[in-house]
Design an enzyme around this catalytic site. Structure first.
Site, PDB file in Angstrom:
ATOM      1  N   ASP A 137     -29.969  -5.146 -15.185  1.00  0.00           N
ATOM      2  CA  ASP A 137     -29.995  -3.822 -14.271  1.00  0.00           C
ATOM      3  C   ASP A 137     -29.174  -2.678 -14.914  1.00  0.00           C
ATOM      4  OD1 ASP A 137     -31.941  -4.767 -12.617  1.00  0.00           O
ATOM      5  OD2 ASP A 137     -30.733  -5.159 -10.999  1.00  0.00           O
TER       6      ASP A 137
ATOM      7  N   TYR B 178     -33.658  -3.299  -4.693  1.00  0.00           N
ATOM      8  CA  TYR B 178     -32.411  -3.689  -4.424  1.00  0.00           C
ATOM      9  C   TYR B 178     -31.536  -2.497  -4.577  1.00  0.00           C
ATOM     10  CZ  TYR B 178     -31.428  -8.537  -3.567  1.00  0.00           C
ATOM     11  OH  TYR B 178     -31.312  -9.995  -2.976  1.00  0.00           O
TER      12      TYR B 178
END
Length: 756
Positions: free
Chosen positions: A396, A480
């Protein structure tokens, strides 16, 4: 990144200034000039210069060398690089992945802190005979740009000097100078939000995809969500010669509900591969018709009535007030709180960066702890071997950018109390400058009891409330949310914390199917098991002034004494330390059975008992990858194989998986390769890389939204102070004698007992 309008006036720090105010003002006037804020509504003054529509750079000393790039600086850097393009086609095809400050050498930072920026700390520099020679200015700031050429599929890195010198190049006058540029072969840079949006549109418009959705009963493409994921690297088909994405597909049930949880209905069985350079679908296959999960009435996380219930009505207001204002002071990006001081930075990849962390320790003065603290990578591998979940191993930070996915905190309750916000500036894909307002939050928090003792003989008690200073930001990566926090405590501790929340990434099940690699959370819907790993990079400087390299790392394990004359009662245990001398020796794992921790010591400074001063890294809960040694994602994430790595400082070693993990075909690039040099770390300028993670086995209670899970670690003083720095914290000024709360006004009758 620039400071936003504050909720109150925060006075600049002035402590430690050895120069009188008049002398200081006269001396600084020749080197410090006001900055033109490109976002300000105020008209430019008579001394402000502009050329065409390009923002004018202020002189180099206006910004501290560690301040994030201002919007004007980003615009100048982009225009400089674009103007340097050889042809109009090259300039038009430039896409700007990242524009970030080139952080100067540590000696430049020390010079700036000593003489150019308050609180003026000449003690940072070595003493010389006679009067110190103060240079007239600092070196010009520089920007580093990662540029993707959409036409040629090439990635290049540029360095631009930011100054007021007119450069006559293509595109006219601008205020930057290209210092260097190079093409980096065989890499793919991080993906951009603009690419993701374009990819979604391309997939939705692809006729075979529309037909596949029609088979599943979906004709309204507005209901469809296409989440482009980087393909990772699993075989030569994923080589970086092509810029690829493999989207995941989801489908909402209501087109007129903007807050519906679309992740509640994953679309399985469809294989899509997109060429992100040319924005075309290059592979498509409808492999298996898996029915869409039925619309779950519990799928949404909105107000209770939308789920057939009601919200709680018994939550009373809880107010956080500081009638005299906060205890911290902010001057630009310099923060002073209690005895702590540090600088706040921000990058598109890492997000929040904490620089120049130091503690003001009475007669011992300003004592450095760390030069730079940040979260440099995170990896999320999934444990389901079925398609498409086996490919879900997101980087990420390296593939998307934690900072670029941060969001504004101004509209929610992410922070409470007396808050100081900082904005963040980024380049978008086409080179424009965008601002995330209120991106970083700085505030104080009550944290329970700091310490307490009651003398049982006299009945007298002393208690102190703990207060901590918290610096944080929150980013959203697809489904998320991640909150990143650095907490500073009154007893000298620093805590790094990550809070995980958001929405699960789900899979669909065939009727009657059960899958052991996840948890069924609703009919036809399951959540695969997965892990989250974070890497904190800590450039330490425990009791080291700039230019000093006197740190070492010691591992501490608790040992049980062998039975015998030294342990006749079989109760003895003791701490045993081992000096980590080389990088390969310092590849270590957590061991809670031996209370293992690591101490960063200064080899030249001692406390009052003659012991070396230090800070210790205390692990929290942790894990290692639950994958075989040949797992594909470990090619790119070899740094996950150990919880701790220690390296000798090198300014080019920033990211544990290398700078470009996206589609990276090179196994073990980055940290696992650097340590093969096996450099000595016994007494040097060291960097700690702490890898910590959590294994997520989803529960029904994680649906439709996940309650926050917290993981992290502590940096605690270990012989750094001569006694507890918390002993001088004053008593709380709050009212500790409030009356008991009224919990009931009349007896409650038990319905199982007859009334008398």
């Amino acid at each position: 990144m620039a400071t936003s309008q504050e909720k109150a006036t925060l006075s600049p720090t002035a402590s430690g200034n050895p120069i009188s105010s008049k002398t200081s003002a006269a001396a600084m006037a020749t080197v410090i000039h006001p900055v033109l804020d490109p976002l300000s509504d105020s008209p430019p003054s008579a001394t402000t210069k502009t050329i065409a529509a390009t923002p004018v750079m202020a002189r180099a000393q206006t910004c501290h060398p560690l301040d994030p790039l201002m919007a004007a600086e980003i615009a100048v850097a982009v225009s400089t690089v674009r103007a340097a393009g050889k042809t109009p086609e090259v300039r038009d095809s430039m896409r700007f992945i990242e524009v970030v400050l080139v952080e100067p050498d540590k000696n430049v930072v020390a010079l700036a802190d000593a003489y150019f920026f308050p609180p003026f700390q000449p003690s940072l520099l070595p003493k010389t005979k006679g009067r110190p020679v103060i240079p007239t200015k600092l070196p010009p700031r520089q920007a580093r740009l990662v540029v993707y050429n959409k036409r040629s599929n090439e990635t290049s890195i540029w360095t631009v000097e930011l100054n007021e010198v007119h450069a006559a190049t293509r595109g006219g006058h601008h205020r930057g100078k290209v210092i260097s540029s190079k093409v980096v072969p065989d890499v793919q840079p991080p993906m951009d939000a603009e690419e993701y949006a374009e990819c979604e549109a391309v997939v939705k418009d692809f006729p075979p995809f529309r037909e596949a959705m029609r088979k599943r009963g979906i004709v309204d493409m507005d209901l469809v969500m296409v989440d482009p994921w980087c393909v990772g690297y699993h075989s030569n088909a994923d080589a970086p010669s092509r810029r690829l994405a493999k989207p995941l597909i989801f489908c909402r049930t209501e087109s007129d509900c903007p807050v519906e949880n679309g992740y509640a209905r994953p679309v399985e069985g469809i294989h899509v591969l997109v060429d992100m350079q040319n924005m075309v679908v290059i592979e498509f296959e409808d492999r298996k018709l898996v029915p869409l999960p039925p619309a779950d009435p519990l799928r949404n996380y909105t107000a209770g009535e939308t789920r057939g219930g009601v919200d709680r009505s018994d939550v009373k207001p809880l107010q956080i007030i500081q009638p005299e204002g906060p205890s911290f002071r902010v001057n630009g990006h310099f923060v002073n709180w209690q005895k702590w001081n540090f600088r706040i930075g921000f990058t598109p990849r890492e997000g929040l960066v904490i620089y120049s962390v130091a503690y003001l320790d009475g007669s011992r003065g300003r004592r450095p702890v760390a030069h730079r603290l940040s979260f440099v990578e995170m990896v999320v591998p999934y444990g389901d071997p079925n398609d498409p979940h086996y490919r879900k191993n997101a980087f990420d930070a390296g593939e998307d950018g934690l900072g670029k996915n941060a969001h504004s905190l101004k509209k929610g309750c992410d922070c409470l109390g007396y808050i100081k916000y900082f904005d963040a500036h980024f380049t978008n894909f086409t080179g424009g400058v965008e601002t995330i307002e209120n991106c970083v939050c700085l505030h104080e928090e009550d944290h329970g009891i700091l310490w307490k003792h009651q003398d049982w003989r006299t009945g007298l008690a002393e208690v102190r409330r703990s207060r901590r200073l918290t610096v944080s930001f929150i980013c959203t990566v697809a489904n998320y949310e991640y909150g990143f926090f650095w907490h500073f405590y009154q007893d000298g501790k620093i805590e790094a914390e990550v809070k995980l929340t958001g929405v699960l990434s789900l899979g669909a099940l065939q009727p009657g199917e059960v899958r052991k690699y996840g948890t069924m959370i609703a009919p036809g819907l399951y959540a695969p098991v997965h892990q989250h790993f974070f890497v904190a990079r800590m450039d330490m400087a425990v009791d080291c002034k700039p230019g000093e390299a006197f740190n070492q790392v010691v591992e501490m394990n608790v040992k049980v004494e062998d039975p015998g004359k030294d342990n006749v009662h079989n109760n003895a245990f003791y701490p045993e330390e081992e000096l980590l001398r080389t990088e390969l020796q310092a590849m270590r794992d957590c061991n809670p059975l031996s209370a293992r921790h690591w101490i960063i010591r200064n080899t030249r400074t001692v406390n009052r008992t003659g012991q070396l001063t230090g800070y210790k890294l205390v692990p929290g809960s942790n894990c290692l990858p639950l994958a075989g040694s040949e797992a594909k994602f470990l090619r790119r994430a070899a740094f996950l194989k150990h919880n701790l790595w220690v390296t000798a400082y090198s300014r080019d070693e920033m990211y544990p998986g290398g700078e470009f993990p996206n589609q990276n075909p090179r196994a073990g690039e980055g940290l696992a390769t650097w340590v093969k040099q096996n450099r000595p770390i016994e007494e040097t300028d060291i960097v700690l890389w702490y890898v910590f993670g959590v294994t997520h086995i989803p529960r029904l209670e994680d649906w439709p939204v996940m309650p926050v899970e917290r993981i992290g670690f502590m940096l605690m003083p270990h012989g750094f102070f001569n006694c507890s720095p918390a002993v001088d914290v004053p008593p709380s000024t709050g009212d500790c004698e409030l009356k008991d709360a009224v919990i009931a006004t009349k007896p409650i009758q038990n319905p199982l007992i007859p009334k008398l």
